[in-house]
Design an enzyme around this catalytic site. Structure first.
Site, PDB file in Angstrom:
ATOM      1  N   HIS A  16      16.012  -8.796   4.286  1.00 46.70           N
ATOM      2  CA  HIS A  16      16.949  -8.458   5.362  1.00 46.70           C
ATOM      3  C   HIS A  16      16.255  -8.753   6.688  1.00 46.70           C
ATOM      4  CE1 HIS A  16      14.709  -4.867   6.516  1.00 46.70           C
ATOM      5  NE2 HIS A  16      14.711  -4.465   5.249  1.00 46.70           N
ATOM      6  N   ASP A  18      12.732   4.016 -13.761  1.00 48.27           N
ATOM      7  CA  ASP A  18      11.340   4.262 -14.117  1.00 48.27           C
ATOM      8  C   ASP A  18      10.915   5.669 -13.673  1.00 48.27           C
ATOM      9  OD1 ASP A  18       8.301   4.124 -13.906  1.00 48.27           O
ATOM     10  OD2 ASP A  18       8.756   2.144 -14.730  1.00 48.27           O
ATOM     11  N   SER A  27      11.598  -3.041   0.846  1.00 48.59           N
ATOM     12  CA  SER A  27      12.487  -4.186   1.040  1.00 48.59           C
ATOM     13  C   SER A  27      11.719  -5.482   0.815  1.00 48.59           C
ATOM     14  CB  SER A  27      13.065  -4.175   2.452  1.00 48.59           C
ATOM     15  OG  SER A  27      13.863  -3.044   2.657  1.00 48.59           O
TER      16      SER A  27
END
Length: 379
Positions: free
Chosen positions: A201, A328, A343
């Site tokens: 992003h 997880d 990210s």
């Protein structure tokens, strides 16, 4: 007399048949319908011998004459990358300056979030350059013309400088930002040209949300020194540390909707704990089990299990290509799921890179979005 004409007619008929047979054989030989070896032509071809030749059926001849060329499927070239998942620190110097606040009332068509590219025809890239320009000897007084970038569209604005009451120098009367720095996760480094992609992003101005325009930038080795666990309504974050005067791992030259990109220095690849994987096309990504690779302590990445809950058909690029959920237990117990700083963490399915983590749900840190690797590769 009539017998003579009958004989002559028979002879003409015979020669006509012979010529037609010859032409037919030639056409079929030319088109590859028959093999010349299959014809019994060891002696002069007569009407009776024409019948002995092995000819294909009329239907086969028509199919051959009007045979359509088979369409060949385009060969898709495979792309291989060094798998990311390790943290990086980055600095960005802007091409232009971002307007974050305006205190000057003598402005026309200037808004917060605009990027000033030029003042009276001169390129601008820093606050220092602006001060030097407008206070230079002989520079225009009064109203100034600005070239601005507003969400990708070039527009004109006007502004009359103010006089600083302390220094007596001209100033624009606006707050601006000309650089940025941060921490993120590398998604991949291409094997063919060492271009890297990270974040998934854009890097945006913290005050206005404007995408920071890149003039130049660098990336550095980064250590994760801690994290804040994500909770419902309060997203967590990784805490990273990097030294701006440390070793420069590469250069950064692009910042857009799908992340930051640049060139990774080849000599540092040997020091990375990584592997080469194939990149999957967006049509290969399926709902089901997958993994992400990220770093939550130090600089060594690890694999964590996730589920790709849903993939979205996208004819146009978007950084919300798939809906993912962390499964997880190790990651859920430590960070609570996805946190800021993750990210760019690569998403792997069936041994291939399929995308990168881009967003976390504020209401539920176990869930988030990912972008298809396809949308990142061409940068």
């Amino acid at each position: 007399m009539s017998g003579f004409f009958n004989k002559k007619s028979n002879v003409l008929h015979f020669f006509a048949l012979k010529i037609m047979a010859g032409l037919l054989c030639f056409c079929m030989l030319f088109l590859g319908v028959i093999n010349p070896i299959s014809l019994k032509t060891t002696e002069t071809l007569s009407c009776s011998k024409v019948a002995e030749a092995t000819f294909p059926s009329f239907q086969k001849i028509i199919k051959t004459l009007f045979k359509k060329e088979e369409k060949k499927e385009p060969v898709t070239q495979k792309t291989y990358v060094y798998l990311g998942g390790f943290p990086l620190g980055f600095t960005i110097s802007c091409s232009g300056v971002v307007v974050i606040a305006i205190s000057n009332e003598n402005v026309i068509n200037l808004k917060e979030g605009d990027i000033i590219k030029k003042i009276e025809g001169s390129d601008i890239s820093s606050a220092a350059e602006i001060s030097k320009l407008i206070n230079s000897v002989g520079f225009k007084s009064g109203e100034l013309e600005l070239v601005i970038d507003r969400k990708g569209t070039e527009e004109l604005a006007k502004l009359t400088p103010q006089i600083d009451s302390v220094t007596g120098k001209k100033k624009l009367g606006i707050w601006i930002r000309d650089n940025s720095a941060g921490v993120g996760t590398v998604t991949y480094i291409r094997k063919d040209n060492f271009r890297f992609g990270a974040l998934g992003h854009p890097v945006c101005d913290i005050d206005t949300g404007a995408i920071m325009p890149v003039s130049s930038g660098n990336i550095f080795k980064c250590n994760i020194v801690g994290y804040k666990k994500g909770e419902k309504g309060s997203p967590g974050e990784l805490k990273g540390l990097f030294l701006r005067n440390g070793s420069i791992l590469g250069s950064l030259d692009k910042n857009n909707e799908f992340g930051v990109y640049g060139n990774f220095h080849e000599k540092y690849l040997e020091k990375l704990n990584t592997e080469v994987v194939e990149v999957a096309g967006k049509n290969e990504v399926k709902s089901g089990k997958a993994q992400i690779r990220c770093t939550i302590d130090g600089c060594e990445p690890a694999f964590y299990d996730i589920e790709i809950v849903k993939t979205y058909f996208q004819s146009q690029k978007s950084n919300k290509s798939m809906f993912i959920r962390v499964t997880d237990k190790r990651l859920l117990e430590s960070t609570g799921g996805i946190v800021q700083g993750m990210s760019g963490s690569p998403i792997i399915q069936n041994g291939k890179l399929v995308g990168a983590v881009t967003h976390v749900f504020v209401s539920d840190p176990t869930k988030g979005y990912g972008v298809y690797a396809d949308w990142m590769l061409d940068n």
